[in-house]
Scaffold this motif. Structure first.
Motif, PDB file in Angstrom:
ATOM      1  N   LEU A  35       0.830  -1.206   0.000  1.00  0.00           N
ATOM      2  CA  LEU A  35       0.000   0.000   0.000  1.00  0.00           C
ATOM      3  C   LEU A  35       0.866   1.258   0.000  1.00  0.00           C
ATOM      4  N   ILE A  36       1.878   1.300   0.856  1.00  0.00           N
ATOM      5  CA  ILE A  36       2.780   2.458   0.921  1.00  0.00           C
ATOM      6  C   ILE A  36       3.521   2.623  -0.403  1.00  0.00           C
ATOM      7  N   SER A  37       4.019   1.511  -0.923  1.00  0.00           N
ATOM      8  CA  SER A  37       4.757   1.547  -2.187  1.00  0.00           C
ATOM      9  C   SER A  37       3.874   2.050  -3.319  1.00  0.00           C
ATOM     10  N   TYR A  38       2.635   1.591  -3.356  1.00  0.00           N
ATOM     11  CA  TYR A  38       1.698   2.007  -4.412  1.00  0.00           C
ATOM     12  C   TYR A  38       1.380   3.497  -4.314  1.00  0.00           C
ATOM     13  N   PHE A  76       0.625   0.028 -15.031  1.00  0.00           N
ATOM     14  CA  PHE A  76       1.088  -1.340 -14.816  1.00  0.00           C
ATOM     15  C   PHE A  76       0.892  -1.752 -13.357  1.00  0.00           C
ATOM     16  N   THR A  77       1.328  -0.906 -12.443  1.00  0.00           N
ATOM     17  CA  THR A  77       1.193  -1.220 -11.017  1.00  0.00           C
ATOM     18  C   THR A  77      -0.273  -1.309 -10.619  1.00  0.00           C
ATOM     19  N   THR A  78      -1.086  -0.382 -11.109  1.00  0.00           N
ATOM     20  CA  THR A  78      -2.517  -0.383 -10.788  1.00  0.00           C
ATOM     21  C   THR A  78      -3.194  -1.663 -11.256  1.00  0.00           C
ATOM     22  N   SER A  79      -2.745  -2.205 -12.381  1.00  0.00           N
ATOM     23  CA  SER A  79      -3.387  -3.401 -12.946  1.00  0.00           C
ATOM     24  C   SER A  79      -3.248  -4.624 -12.047  1.00  0.00           C
ATOM     25  N   LEU A  84      -4.215  -7.487  -5.520  1.00  0.00           N
ATOM     26  CA  LEU A  84      -3.259  -7.964  -4.515  1.00  0.00           C
ATOM     27  C   LEU A  84      -3.633  -7.457  -3.129  1.00  0.00           C
ATOM     28  N   LEU A  85      -3.946  -6.178  -3.004  1.00  0.00           N
ATOM     29  CA  LEU A  85      -4.318  -5.606  -1.711  1.00  0.00           C
ATOM     30  C   LEU A  85      -5.585  -6.252  -1.172  1.00  0.00           C
ATOM     31  N   TRP A  86      -6.546  -6.489  -2.052  1.00  0.00           N
ATOM     32  CA  TRP A  86      -7.802  -7.127  -1.639  1.00  0.00           C
ATOM     33  C   TRP A  86      -7.534  -8.541  -1.113  1.00  0.00           C
ATOM     34  N   LEU A 277       6.805  -9.300  -7.402  1.00  0.00           N
ATOM     35  CA  LEU A 277       6.680  -8.191  -6.449  1.00  0.00           C
ATOM     36  C   LEU A 277       7.680  -7.096  -6.767  1.00  0.00           C
ATOM     37  N   PHE A 278       8.887  -7.513  -7.149  1.00  0.00           N
ATOM     38  CA  PHE A 278       9.942  -6.546  -7.408  1.00  0.00           C
ATOM     39  C   PHE A 278       9.636  -5.712  -8.647  1.00  0.00           C
ATOM     40  N   TYR A 279       9.364  -6.380  -9.798  1.00  0.00           N
ATOM     41  CA  TYR A 279       9.168  -5.595 -11.010  1.00  0.00           C
ATOM     42  C   TYR A 279       7.773  -4.972 -11.095  1.00  0.00           C
ATOM     43  N   GLY A 280       6.815  -5.514 -10.317  1.00  0.00           N
ATOM     44  CA  GLY A 280       5.468  -4.954 -10.368  1.00  0.00           C
ATOM     45  C   GLY A 280       5.198  -3.870  -9.352  1.00  0.00           C
ATOM     46  N   ILE A 281       5.896  -3.926  -8.220  1.00  0.00           N
ATOM     47  CA  ILE A 281       5.637  -2.987  -7.126  1.00  0.00           C
ATOM     48  C   ILE A 281       6.847  -2.111  -6.830  1.00  0.00           C
ATOM     49  N   VAL A 282       7.992  -2.736  -6.624  1.00  0.00           N
ATOM     50  CA  VAL A 282       9.182  -2.002  -6.178  1.00  0.00           C
ATOM     51  C   VAL A 282       9.765  -1.137  -7.300  1.00  0.00           C
ATOM     52  N   THR A 283       9.950  -1.730  -8.484  1.00  0.00           N
ATOM     53  CA  THR A 283      10.581  -0.996  -9.586  1.00  0.00           C
ATOM     54  C   THR A 283       9.839   0.286  -9.964  1.00  0.00           C
ATOM     55  N   PRO A 284       8.497   0.259 -10.133  1.00  0.00           N
ATOM     56  CA  PRO A 284       7.799   1.511 -10.455  1.00  0.00           C
ATOM     57  C   PRO A 284       7.919   2.577  -9.374  1.00  0.00           C
ATOM     58  N   THR A 285       8.168   2.145  -8.128  1.00  0.00           N
ATOM     59  CA  THR A 285       8.357   3.104  -7.031  1.00  0.00           C
ATOM     60  C   THR A 285       9.747   3.729  -7.098  1.00  0.00           C
TER      61      THR A 285
END
Length: 315
Positions: A35-38, A76-79, A84-86, A277-285
């Protein structure tokens, strides 16, 4: 037990995304971290988009591409993040078959787009370093628009997603991942998937290895040009800009290649989830900070945007 409970709460058409359901404590930590990363991804990339749109002093080709990259990263991250959060919060970790197909298509299309876009940005750096006097003429607005149009992965996504979705699963619907992804879905197939695996590797090579080869080849020419620059300050500036791009490229391509340029039959569920997790969440951050927010031009633009003087001039 977890799977049986989730199955009882779902329809026969729903997929069950196991995610990290076998580690309840980890789910709570991941929920907060994701959530924080997003939220950071949304704020950082929105700032880049707004500043590059309203400030004429940074309306140069490089920021045109960075703005496009910001849009791709947010989308990409939103998709994948919402589902995932749900699933991290709720015990029923299901997704409808239609929702799974849409998530698969959109995330794969945007990931493919970023592959090509990073190669396009390498060409932009080549023009800036190797042809500095003709940079604005070479990288004109029309060419930038054409290049970003070419950097589109929707055709690749349509092929891969369709072949993955139509593969017979014989009632299997427990996906050992936190979102709908090609390798994880192909693991559910109850028929020979050698054709799908061959197609996945061919398209993976085309969209990952070919752009990466072009990027590395481009940087050979850039390195030769940088070595010829006499001014230490100019040489460092060129190196700093290129280093940022190379770091972003390394993070993205390393994780993507480890995920897609391999037979799904040898797919490791734990490694797959970590890489995703890395390329979908961390990298865009991290991308905005690495590539843009530490850039002195963008910092100056942000300061101008936060002052009354800038908005008075805009009026």
């Amino acid at each position: 037990v977890h799977v049986m409970g989730m199955t009882n709460n779902s329809t026969k058409e729903d997929f069950i995304l196991l995610g990290f359901s076998d580690q309840a404590q980890l789910e709570k930590i991941l929920f907060v971290a994701v959530l924080i990363s997003y939220l950071l991804t949304l704020v950082e990339n929105t700032l880049i988009f707004l500043v590059s749109s309203i400030d004429p002093k940074i309306k140069v080709p490089m920021y045109f591409f960075l703005t496009h990259l910001s849009r791709v990263d947010i989308s990409f991250t939103t998709s994948i993040v919402h589902q995932l959060l749900w699933n991290l919060k709720e015990p029923a970790k299901t997704i409808t078959s239609l929702g799974c197909a849409i998530q698969l298509y959109v995330s794969l299309a945007l990931g493919s787009t970023e592959c090509v876009l990073l190669a396009v940005m390498a060409f932009d750096r080549y023009a800036a370093v190797c042809r500095p006097l003709h940079y604005t003429a070479v990288m004109n607005l029309r060419l930038c628009q054409v290049l970003t149009g070419v950097a589109c992965g929707f055709a690749n996504s349509l092929v891969q997603s369709t072949l993955t979705v139509v593969a017979p699963r014989c009632g299997q619907r427990v996906v050992d991942h936190f979102f709908c992804e090609v390798p994880a879905l192909l693991k559910l197939a109850c028929t020979d998937t050698s054709v799908n695996e061959a197609e996945l590797n061919v398209l993976g090579a085309l969209l990952l290895l070919v752009p990466l080869t072009l990027i590395l080849g481009t940087y050979v020419f850039i390195a030769q040009a940088v070595m010829k620059i006499r001014s230490a300050e100019s040489r460092w500036k060129a190196f700093n800009t290129c280093a940022s791009h190379l770091l972003v490229v390394s993070m993205f391509y390393f994780t993507a290649i480890s995920m897609y340029v391999q037979p799904p039959s040898s797919y490791s569920r734990d490694r797959g989830k970590i890489m995703a997790l890395f390329y979908g969440i961390v990298t865009p951050t991290l991308n905005p900070f690495i590539y843009t927010l530490r850039n002195k031009d963008v910092k100056a633009a942000l300061r101008r945007a936060l002052t009354k003087e800038f908005w008075v001039k805009k009026r």
